[in-house]
Enzyme design. Structure first.
Site, mmCIF file in Angstrom:
data_model
loop_
_atom_site.group_PDB
_atom_site.id
_atom_site.type_symbol
_atom_site.label_atom_id
_atom_site.label_comp_id
_atom_site.label_asym_id
_atom_site.label_seq_id
_atom_site.Cartn_x
_atom_site.Cartn_y
_atom_site.Cartn_z
ATOM 1 N N GLU A 1 -22.059 -23.023 49.487
ATOM 2 C CA GLU A 1 -21.802 -21.764 49.886
ATOM 3 C C GLU A 1 -22.826 -20.678 48.959
ATOM 4 O OE1 GLU A 1 -17.545 -21.634 51.676
ATOM 5 O OE2 GLU A 1 -17.699 -21.330 49.739
ATOM 6 N N ASN B 1 -16.354 -15.921 49.714
ATOM 7 C CA ASN B 1 -15.138 -16.372 49.511
ATOM 8 C C ASN B 1 -13.821 -15.328 49.187
ATOM 9 O OD1 ASN B 1 -15.020 -19.333 49.671
ATOM 10 N ND2 ASN B 1 -16.853 -19.162 48.452
ATOM 11 N N THR C 1 -13.502 -28.400 50.691
ATOM 12 C CA THR C 1 -13.414 -29.697 51.749
ATOM 13 C C THR C 1 -14.790 -30.351 52.253
ATOM 14 O OG1 THR C 1 -11.287 -28.677 52.318
ATOM 15 C CG2 THR C 1 -12.341 -30.249 54.037
ATOM 16 N N THR D 1 -17.866 -25.436 58.790
ATOM 17 C CA THR D 1 -17.181 -24.281 58.579
ATOM 18 C C THR D 1 -18.171 -23.195 58.285
ATOM 19 O OG1 THR D 1 -16.471 -25.136 56.367
ATOM 20 C CG2 THR D 1 -14.707 -25.328 57.970
ATOM 21 N N LYS E 1 -19.901 -32.556 56.658
ATOM 22 C CA LYS E 1 -19.483 -31.016 56.483
ATOM 23 C C LYS E 1 -19.223 -30.898 55.109
ATOM 24 C CE LYS E 1 -16.639 -28.395 56.410
ATOM 25 N NZ LYS E 1 -15.809 -27.841 55.390
#
Lengths: 418, 418
Positions: B293, B415, B207, B158, B184
């Site tokens: 991230e 985000n 996730t 993602t 991932k």
């Protein structure tokens, strides 16, 4: 119902007999005011609530020892240095600060002992207080005492962008009495305070400082009980970043100069006092949220229908402190899936097929599924600077509220520097 | 000690008999690959661990029902949509996805039933799966099956910036066996998984998806037990943002094509298998942290000397998830006071006058006080992209480890968009 109190101008110096001063002692590199002195002409009875953090700063340990035990003249508070993580020397520095205030004020017509002064600090952790600067600052502050609370309120600010003050007036026991307050907040804000500094039954998680003053006469036990209730519905119900500080402190000074008849248990006078104190503390708490570090949105969260009070608390703290929920608010995105996710990992009982979520009363999720026709209305709503979200778990009768904020790039920028 | 395994090229298709495909089904608006199909030529015995989040996504509920019960042919996984918060229709969509794979692969020479296919999803919560796109994607994937794991590994990404794969080879039961893996991660990363999806005794909080393959023959109970141990020391020991996902899933497929003698309890063969699986999962978990991230630093945290295992866990999760600790790392600031603060509110027993903190083995705090002569060395150290911090509470013998990251402006930026 007629409100039992009216708002008046000013803050901590609005009640009779209180004086404040705020000076620059050079603790902050910026040269801004960093030393606040608040005193009462008449000795006060004092109540307090303190961080339940196990790494309590030296001034918190000092206050826990002296609050409620001794009549107090007032409080000295510095910003720019937390005097936390400073061990035995930190504690001696807090005691020395109080002693310096007592010595200095004695020559200004306020004779008294070190133990009559409470001490608070806020700022960086792990650095010793610059005691010679504080000594000079105390002298300057003693000369600057005034009935104007402007300087004293400014001197406790750290990353706050505006001073926080409020005062109210009401009738009690045949007299007009006043309650005033000042506070600072901004970052490291998720207070979880108790009167003893011991952990309350629910797992709670700034430095936030708040000083409250009143000229009311009230019994010491009632004063502390009213403060506990007021803090439970205000500062203990906010979060900016989920970090409970080592220094959170609320001190409440009552000097009795209004000469009212003290309220009795269960009386309408006591209810009026509680309502006024609740209002003062909740308004200060909301100002703190509105001035959270770098924030762009204020969110009032409600969780209803929880199976237990503990579940309501777990769910609301998980939502209010989730990085993903808070960044979605920053983007003005009604990403309710992140709210569902946070409740799901909170530890609260949850049946996803029962969950209802609404925004400012507009339902967006019913029985766990999105009501797509309301999505565009809600999308507009979460672009605003203030909105509310209500999550109904539909599992029981417990509910709670939390005032919180988004998480922004500016918060990171403000906190990554030293 | 000689390592019981060697690293080899590739990932999930390195063990004998595994084939993968990754295609663009149009679920992601970007047009990137978003549908992954991984199958085994021979039916597999399967173990799994699943998010303990109470709001489990439909594919997690589906897998919990079928894993361990049925022999599996493989797994279909989509990115771009989590199929979470989608209720009964979501569950039907997971079942339909599996049925479509079974129907399609039957005509490709793999006859079998819907229950032989597991299903995973990752992406936005609260949106129904686009089933017609998935149907077309499954047809394309069935045609694209290959021993090259490049496309299948890409298709589950993602916000990941690089594909995560690894494979090892070792001797067991007279044969050469292999374990391969792909994963991932990136955001919503603080896995707390268990084999049953029920909460483990300790309060844990992406996730993250991970698929593991082996050609080893091993009993079903041992396969699951080895996986539980491997996950306990890898994915359940990482946090990026403290948000445990609704979709976290690890699936481990064993097809027995190596034809080794299955390992016996307590055997050196079993130890070799466990060591290899621990290595594969820990390396994938560390890649996930490195690719968190927006992150700029990876921090290995250790808490030692806790009074209980639960205390060690509370303390390390509080540090690793504190917004203020993480933003200070972003700024390359050894702000140990924020670490002290986080341990203090964690709920773990703490005597601040006993706490030692060191950075890459350089002591910065001893008995709760800063060793100022080491400050400049540590300051240089926390400018690096990788460093470790060890906190010794000196209250007992319990210790733990957590791999974590800083919190950056880029995380917020990534985000806050939809």
């Amino acid at each position: 119902m007629k409100s039992p109190f009216i708002s008046i101008n000013g803050g901590v110096c609005a009640p009779r007999g209180f004086l404040g001063a705020g000076v620059s002692a050079g603790i902050k590199h910026s040269g801004k005011r960093d030393l606040a002195l608040l005193i009462s002409e008449k000795l006060c009875q004092t109540a307090g609530t303190f961080t339940t953090n196990s790494a309590k700063a030296a001034p918190v340990l000092y206050c826990l020892k002296h609050v409620r035990r001794d009549l107090a003249r007032g409080v000295i508070a510095n910003s720019g240095n937390a005097n936390a993580g400073t061990g035995a020397r930190g504690l001696r520095d807090s005691e020395l600060t109080a002693a310096m205030v007592a010595g200095t004020l004695a020559v200004h017509g306020y004779p008294g002992h070190r133990d009559q002064y409470l001490v608070c600090s806020t700022g960086r952790i792990g650095v010793f207080l610059p005691m010679s600067k504080i000594r000079r600052g105390i002298h300057a502050a003693a000369h600057a005492l005034t009935r104007n609370d402007h300087a004293v309120t400014e001197a406790i600010m750290t990353t706050d962008t505006f001073p926080k003050r409020i005062a109210v007036e009401f009738r009690m026991g045949g007299k007009t009495v006043r309650i005033g307050g000042m506070a600072k907040g901004a970052g490291m804000i998720e207070p979880g305070m108790s009167a003893t500094g011991r952990r309350p039954p629910l797992p709670l998680h700034a430095t936030m400082l708040c000083f409250l003053t009143t000229d009311a006469a009230i019994s010491p036990a009632m004063q502390q009980a009213c403060l506990n209730e007021a803090i439970g519905q205000s500062f203990n119900r906010i979060t900016v970043d989920g970090d409970m500080s080592t220094n959170d402190t609320v001190l409440f000074f009552a000097n009795g100069l209004a000469e009212n008849r003290p309220p009795r248990k269960g009386s309408s006078d006591l209810r009026a006092f509680q309502a006024a104190l609740n209002h003062v503390t909740l308004e200060l708490a909301k100002m703190m949220v509105r001035d959270g570090e770098g924030i762009s949105r204020v969110v009032t969260l409600r969780v209803r229908g929880a199976a237990t009070a503990a579940d309501a608390e777990l769910a609301i703290r998980a939502i209010g402190n989730s990085s993903l929920v808070k960044t979605s608010w920053c983007g003005g995105d009604p990403n309710w899936g992140r709210i569902l996710d946070a409740i799901g990992y909170s530890g609260a009982r949850l049946d996803p097929t029962r969950l209802d979520i609404s925004y400012n009363g507009i339902p967006l999720v019913r029985k766990g599924l999105q009501i797509s026709k309301n999505l565009s209305k809600v999308r507009q709503l979460v672009q605003k600077t203030h909105f509310s979200i209500e999550c109904d778990l539909r599992l029981g009768k417990f509910e709670t509220i939390l005032y919180t904020t988004d998480l922004t790039e500016k918060y990171v920028e403000l906190n990554k520097g030293e």
